[in-house]
Design a protein around this motif. Sequence first.
Motif, short mmCIF file in Angstrom:
data_model
loop_
_atom_site.label_atom_id
_atom_site.label_comp_id
_atom_site.label_asym_id
_atom_site.label_seq_id
_atom_site.Cartn_x
_atom_site.Cartn_y
_atom_site.Cartn_z
N UNK A 46 0.96 -1.25 -0.08
CA UNK A 46 -0.05 -0.06 -0.12
C UNK A 46 0.87 1.50 -0.13
N UNK A 47 2.06 1.24 0.51
CA UNK A 47 3.01 2.48 0.58
C UNK A 47 4.22 2.39 -0.25
N UNK A 48 3.95 1.49 -1.31
CA UNK A 48 5.21 1.20 -2.12
C UNK A 48 5.21 2.59 -3.10
N UNK A 49 6.37 3.09 -3.43
CA UNK A 49 6.45 4.25 -4.17
C UNK A 49 5.96 4.08 -5.69
N UNK A 50 6.16 2.93 -5.85
CA UNK A 50 5.55 2.48 -7.32
C UNK A 50 4.01 2.77 -7.40
N UNK A 55 1.63 1.95 -10.56
CA UNK A 55 1.60 0.67 -10.62
C UNK A 55 1.24 0.14 -9.11
N UNK A 56 0.20 -0.74 -9.27
CA UNK A 56 -0.25 -1.41 -8.02
C UNK A 56 0.33 -2.86 -7.75
N UNK A 57 1.09 -2.89 -6.82
CA UNK A 57 1.71 -4.02 -6.31
C UNK A 57 0.91 -5.19 -5.99
N UNK A 58 0.98 -6.57 -6.35
CA UNK A 58 0.29 -7.73 -5.79
C UNK A 58 1.36 -7.89 -4.49
N UNK A 59 0.72 -8.11 -3.24
CA UNK A 59 1.46 -8.31 -2.10
C UNK A 59 2.08 -9.54 -2.19
N UNK A 60 1.54 -10.62 -2.48
CA UNK A 60 2.20 -11.99 -2.54
C UNK A 60 3.33 -11.78 -3.58
N UNK A 61 3.36 -11.47 -4.74
CA UNK A 61 4.58 -11.21 -5.78
C UNK A 61 5.57 -10.46 -5.12
N UNK A 62 5.32 -9.22 -4.21
CA UNK A 62 6.02 -8.35 -3.72
C UNK A 62 6.93 -9.19 -2.64
N UNK A 63 6.18 -9.93 -1.96
CA UNK A 63 6.71 -10.82 -0.86
C UNK A 63 7.72 -11.75 -1.50
#
Length: 129
Positions: A46-50, A55-63
């Motif tokens: 939620x707070x990722x600068x992207x 660009x919305x990050x998928x939390x699982x992919x980010x992890x």
Amino acid sequence: MALWLAAALRGLLGGFFVLTGAAKLSDQISAPVSEQLRALFVQFAEVCPLKELGYKLDPLSYQQAVGWLELLAGLLLALGPPKLQEISGFLLSLLMIGAICTLNALKESLSTYIPAFICLSLLMLLDRC
């Protein structure tokens, strides 16, 4: 710093990052920790600068991306040739700076910064050697 001390520190830090990376990638290490990490990465995404760039990050992919980076860079830091140790130290330093910035964006208490700050400090110490 003595060469043996730098090598020991490199091995310990590398091992730490291998374990933390593996914990992010598999629930076989500790199911409760894995569950907590999933919840944390939802907040981190939620707070990722992207996000500001659309660009919305998928939390699982980010992890998983962070887990693989920690695992592979930790292995290279501990066991790789000197040039790859330098590169992995740099990548892990960037990761720790990102962790500190993320915790700051989430307005977490200062005590949650301690592991990232200690790792960053030790990585910078290794770089100086």
